[in-house]
Structure formats: structure tokens, C-alpha cells
Design a protein around this motif. Sequence first.
Motif, PDB file in Angstrom:
ATOM      1  N   MET A   1       0.842  -1.187   0.000  1.00 47.83           N
ATOM      2  CA  MET A   1       0.000   0.000   0.000  1.00 47.83           C
ATOM      3  C   MET A   1       0.884   1.247   0.000  1.00 47.83           C
ATOM      4  N   PRO A   2       0.547   2.247  -0.785  1.00 44.52           N
ATOM      5  CA  PRO A   2       1.313   3.491  -0.749  1.00 44.52           C
ATOM      6  C   PRO A   2       1.275   4.119   0.638  1.00 44.52           C
ATOM      7  N   ASN A   3       2.353   4.801   1.016  1.00 48.77           N
ATOM      8  CA  ASN A   3       2.379   5.499   2.294  1.00 48.77           C
ATOM      9  C   ASN A   3       1.832   6.916   2.117  1.00 48.77           C
ATOM     10  N   ARG A   4       2.076   7.759   3.109  1.00 48.51           N
ATOM     11  CA  ARG A   4       1.462   9.085   3.109  1.00 48.51           C
ATOM     12  C   ARG A   4       2.067  10.055   2.101  1.00 48.51           C
ATOM     13  N   LEU A   5       3.081   9.621   1.374  1.00 45.85           N
ATOM     14  CA  LEU A   5       3.653  10.488   0.345  1.00 45.85           C
ATOM     15  C   LEU A   5       2.907  10.373  -0.984  1.00 45.85           C
ATOM     16  N   ALA A   6       1.949   9.470  -1.075  1.00 43.02           N
ATOM     17  CA  ALA A   6       1.267   9.232  -2.348  1.00 43.02           C
ATOM     18  C   ALA A   6       0.554  10.474  -2.870  1.00 43.02           C
ATOM     19  N   SER A   7       0.113  11.342  -1.980  1.00 41.75           N
ATOM     20  CA  SER A   7      -0.610  12.540  -2.401  1.00 41.75           C
ATOM     21  C   SER A   7       0.303  13.748  -2.595  1.00 41.75           C
ATOM     22  N   SER A   8       1.617  13.554  -2.431  1.00 43.62           N
ATOM     23  CA  SER A   8       2.545  14.674  -2.576  1.00 43.62           C
ATOM     24  C   SER A   8       2.656  15.110  -4.025  1.00 43.62           C
ATOM     25  N   THR A   9       2.939  16.379  -4.236  1.00 42.87           N
ATOM     26  CA  THR A   9       3.199  16.881  -5.584  1.00 42.87           C
ATOM     27  C   THR A   9       4.680  16.858  -5.938  1.00 42.87           C
ATOM     28  N   SER A  10       5.541  16.486  -4.996  1.00 39.04           N
ATOM     29  CA  SER A  10       6.983  16.455  -5.235  1.00 39.04           C
ATOM     30  C   SER A  10       7.374  15.169  -5.948  1.00 39.04           C
ATOM     31  N   PRO A  11       8.096  15.250  -7.083  1.00 36.95           N
ATOM     32  CA  PRO A  11       8.566  14.029  -7.741  1.00 36.95           C
ATOM     33  C   PRO A  11       9.452  13.182  -6.831  1.00 36.95           C
ATOM     34  N   TYR A  12      10.272  13.829  -6.014  1.00 41.00           N
ATOM     35  CA  TYR A  12      11.146  13.075  -5.115  1.00 41.00           C
ATOM     36  C   TYR A  12      10.331  12.312  -4.078  1.00 41.00           C
ATOM     37  N   LEU A  13       9.367  12.961  -3.473  1.00 43.47           N
ATOM     38  CA  LEU A  13       8.546  12.265  -2.480  1.00 43.47           C
ATOM     39  C   LEU A  13       7.719  11.160  -3.135  1.00 43.47           C
ATOM     40  N   GLN A  14       7.264  11.386  -4.348  1.00 44.30           N
ATOM     41  CA  GLN A  14       6.525  10.344  -5.053  1.00 44.30           C
ATOM     42  C   GLN A  14       7.375   9.106  -5.285  1.00 44.30           C
ATOM     43  N   GLN A  15       8.676   9.286  -5.464  1.00 47.57           N
ATOM     44  CA  GLN A  15       9.557   8.133  -5.639  1.00 47.57           C
ATOM     45  C   GLN A  15       9.517   7.200  -4.430  1.00 47.57           C
ATOM     46  N   HIS A  16       9.153   7.728  -3.265  1.00 44.52           N
ATOM     47  CA  HIS A  16       9.183   6.963  -2.018  1.00 44.52           C
ATOM     48  C   HIS A  16       7.793   6.561  -1.530  1.00 44.52           C
ATOM     49  N   GLN A  17       6.779   6.755  -2.361  1.00 43.18           N
ATOM     50  CA  GLN A  17       5.425   6.479  -1.887  1.00 43.18           C
ATOM     51  C   GLN A  17       5.157   4.986  -1.696  1.00 43.18           C
ATOM     52  N   ASP A  18       5.936   4.128  -2.338  1.00 45.15           N
ATOM     53  CA  ASP A  18       5.730   2.688  -2.195  1.00 45.15           C
ATOM     54  C   ASP A  18       6.727   2.040  -1.241  1.00 45.15           C
ATOM     55  N   ASN A  19       7.564   2.830  -0.594  1.00 42.80           N
ATOM     56  CA  ASN A  19       8.457   2.279   0.427  1.00 42.80           C
ATOM     57  C   ASN A  19       7.647   1.691   1.578  1.00 42.80           C
ATOM     58  N   PRO A  20       8.127   0.637   2.222  1.00 39.29           N
ATOM     59  CA  PRO A  20       7.474   0.168   3.450  1.00 39.29           C
ATOM     60  C   PRO A  20       7.673   1.108   4.635  1.00 39.29           C
ATOM     61  N   VAL A  21       8.565   2.069   4.508  1.00 39.45           N
ATOM     62  CA  VAL A  21       8.728   3.094   5.543  1.00 39.45           C
ATOM     63  C   VAL A  21       7.466   3.961   5.567  1.00 39.45           C
ATOM     64  N   ASP A  22       6.979   4.260   6.758  1.00 38.06           N
ATOM     65  CA  ASP A  22       5.781   5.084   6.910  1.00 38.06           C
ATOM     66  C   ASP A  22       6.165   6.558   6.855  1.00 38.06           C
ATOM     67  N   TRP A  23       6.628   6.982   5.676  1.00 40.74           N
ATOM     68  CA  TRP A  23       7.048   8.365   5.499  1.00 40.74           C
ATOM     69  C   TRP A  23       5.868   9.316   5.636  1.00 40.74           C
ATOM     70  N   GLN A  24       6.165  10.517   6.080  1.00 43.15           N
ATOM     71  CA  GLN A  24       5.211  11.616   5.986  1.00 43.15           C
ATOM     72  C   GLN A  24       5.967  12.885   5.645  1.00 43.15           C
ATOM     73  N   GLU A  25       5.227  13.877   5.192  1.00 39.48           N
ATOM     74  CA  GLU A  25       5.859  15.129   4.806  1.00 39.48           C
ATOM     75  C   GLU A  25       6.167  15.969   6.044  1.00 39.48           C
ATOM     76  N   TRP A  26       7.049  16.930   5.843  1.00 37.17           N
ATOM     77  CA  TRP A  26       7.417  17.871   6.899  1.00 37.17           C
ATOM     78  C   TRP A  26       6.186  18.671   7.318  1.00 37.17           C
TER      79      TRP A  26
END
Length: 483
Positions: A1-26
Motif C-alpha cells: 500500500m502506498p504510504n502518506r507520500l502518495a498525495s505529494s506533488t513532489s517528484p522526489y517524495l513520489q519516488q518513495h510512496q511505495d516504500n514500506p517506511v511510513d514516510w510523511q511530509e514535513w
Amino acid sequence: MPNRLASSTSPYLQQHQDNPVDWQEWGPAAFEEARRRDVPVLLSVGYAACHWCHVMAHESFEDADVAAYLNQHFVAVKVDREERPDVDAVYMAATQALTGHGGWPMTAFLTADGEPFYAGTYFPPEPRHGMPSFRQLLEAVSGTWETERSRVLDAASRITSSLAERAAVAGGAAPLDARLMPTVLAAAVTTIGRQYDAARGGFGRAPKFPPSMVLEALLRHHARTGSEEALAMAEGTLRAMAGGGMYDQLAGGFARYSVDADWVVPHFEKMLYDNGLLLRVYAHWWRATGAPVAERVVRDTAGFLLRDMRSREGAFISALDADTDGVEGLTYAWTPEQLVEVLGEDDGAWAAQLLDVTESGTFEHGTSVLQLRAEPDDPQRWGDVRRRLLAARDQRPQPGRDDKVVAAWNGLAIAALAEAGAILDEPQWISAAVQAASRPIAAMSTRAIGITSRPRGDGVVSGSRPASVASRRARRPPSEGRT
């Protein structure tokens, strides 16, 4: 499942949307969660075209076990340094103060108040070159947080106070007396000269970054004083960069930096700000000397910007990725056999000698990065060979595009194109600069009056998602992950 970066507009953050890390934006929510859970914040800062960011993502952030430990013991925050240069600047200053160097990916550990207490750049998946593995680092930081909290908080307080003091000193510095300026500038040239690499061009040792502003200062010093020393350092560096593999001999434009002292092997990402700054300094070199190589680089780099770095609205995008389909340099490297395949036996052998493409290779796996250390003895033949090679290269897989439009970087490219267009009498470059300027101005004006919708793919925010990082190559990062 995509993490919380899936809705980001940043290409870099989108690269990490499928990581198992539960990333979130600043943002405040991340720090509120850290305070509620009583855990540190792991801050990871990078950008979409960064090779070593891709490597660390594949090695560590895509690892399920590492991600599980990270999610349990930290709040994980991803930042695109191009989207949030304010955040990057603060924690890059801390990283440089703690380690003596900086770069991306940047890895920092923070308290719930945002105070840094440990920082670095790239960390490998296993201990290597005196660095701990990323998992070891996570365990050490978490253990210290749990058992020696007062020590951690004391370190965070001292680091934050030191950075604040430095900022205060820098902000309160008195302006230099104009009467002392000539003496200070002459002393600066002398200091620069001690670091100059007379054999290879550039300053210091590998890796070598294009010293755009130093070269501008040297050319200005020469114009002001007639200093031959300043001109020689500028010319030696400009010629070396133009002849090496950091410069794209087929399409024009410069890669981010050279991993070696001879300007042979680049990190292949192409950044808008580098090319804007370098276009301008090569135009100034041509204005000062009329050197043919300076004019060639100006024309080719302007062509690269207009052909490969424009959004469909006419502004300039941020970068081309270092990697293609997960392989660094895949688009750009050649073997002698590939040259013959495109050009035939005679032209292929001639091009291999001209461009220093060898059987053993100058890059990896027997491939070579194209160099042009001497002007071709047959310019017409070289022009034909170059066109054919570029046409063949265009059929290869291409690096991903980070299509954000960064106003400051557009300003560098716009100024360079306008000035180069005036110097070389190319009115179409000036027209392109005017068109590019209108896009960010219109976008910012729209936002200023309260229209805040941000559709993707409009050249202001992300459009295409860069290529997979599944097969990133893991070798020692030059200068601990600088990119």
C-alpha cells in the motif's frame, strides 16, 4: 500500500510512496506524533535526480526489516530539498557542522522540537569504509535515546545554540569598507591560486564540482586588473570541464560534478542551476577572449536548455535524473562496438579515438564516457558523426525528468540566456528567456490573488514519475554521498 507520500506533488517524495517506511511530509503533525510516541524524528532530505538518494532508497528504505524497525522507533519524515530549501538549509548547516561535509541524501535525527542531535549523509546497508550500516545507526540512536536521554537533549541544545550563534554573527557582520575591496579581492585570487590544479583544471581534489562563481570572480578580476593569473585559472578550468565527460559532448549541457580529478566520469544528473550558471560564465569567457571552445559550449548549452529542459509552457524544469532504468549513465556511455554499429567501421574507429572510447572503458563494465580533449581535425566530419550518435542515443531509454519549475533556478537560466543572447547576437535566446520568465511570474501572481489549485503536470508541480530504483548500483559514494 502506498504510504502518506502518495498525495505529494513532489517528484522526489513520489519516488518513495511505495516504500514500506511510513514516510510523511514535513509539518506539525510529524512532530506532534513524535512527541506523543516519545520517539525521535528521522529526517531524510534529497531530490529526484540524486543518484545516491536512489541507492540508499533501494538498499535501506525498500528493505522491509529496516522499515519495520524504523517505523517502530522513529517518526520518518521525507523532504525534497528543492521544494523546501528552508528546511534543507537549517539541517544541512547542522550536518556540515557535525561532520565537516554535506550532501544528499542528508540523514538527520531530531527531537520533537526539531532540534538536531545527530546527522550524516549516505549510510550503507552494511558496515563499509568506516561507516556503520544504516540499521546499526538506527539501533544506536534509538538505544541512546532510550537510555541516555539527557545526553541526547544536551547535544541537541548545544548544536542548536551553536547554529544560532553562527547565524547571528553572519547576520551582524559589518559591510566591508569599499576602499579595502581591491586588496581583499587580490588576496582572494592568491588564496584561490593555492588550491588550483594546474595539471587538470579546477580546484582541490576529487570529486570536482563546477566552480561557477569562482570562475566568474576570476574573469571579473582579470577584466578589472588585467591579471593573467586569474585568466589562466579560469581558462584552464573551463577548457578542462568542456573537454571531459562531465560535459555532454553530443547534446550539450553539464552534469552535476565529476567523481574524479580529471573531469572524466560525472554523476550524470543535469541540474538547471548548474547549466544556467555555466552558460553565463562560458559566455563571459567568450566575451573576454573569443575562444572558439567557449562559443561552442555556449551555443550547445543554450540548445540543451531550450530543447531538453523546458516545460510545455516554456519555463525550465529542474533536472534530468542521474540514472536510467535504475542504472547510472545507461543513456550516455558507449563501447567501441556501439560506435561502429552506429557509424560504420571507419567513422566508428575515428570517433573512438577522438572521444577516448576504449576497449577497457573509462567508466564501468567496459563502457566509456565521451570526452573531447582536442578540437576535431575535420569539423565537418565531427558534425556529421555527432548528429548520428545523438540520434542513436535518443533511441535509448532516457533519464527521468523532474519537471518542477523552481523560480530561483529559472531566474539563473533566464538571465544566462538573455545575456548570452545579447553577447552572441542570438535574439531567439532572448525571446525564450522572456517566455520562460512569464510562466513563474504568472503562476506566482495567480497564487498571490488566492487561486490555489495545483493540477499535476502543468510544469509547476510534478508530472511524470521517474524510473524505478530496483537495480541501483551500490559502490562507495564519492566524498560520503555528496551529490
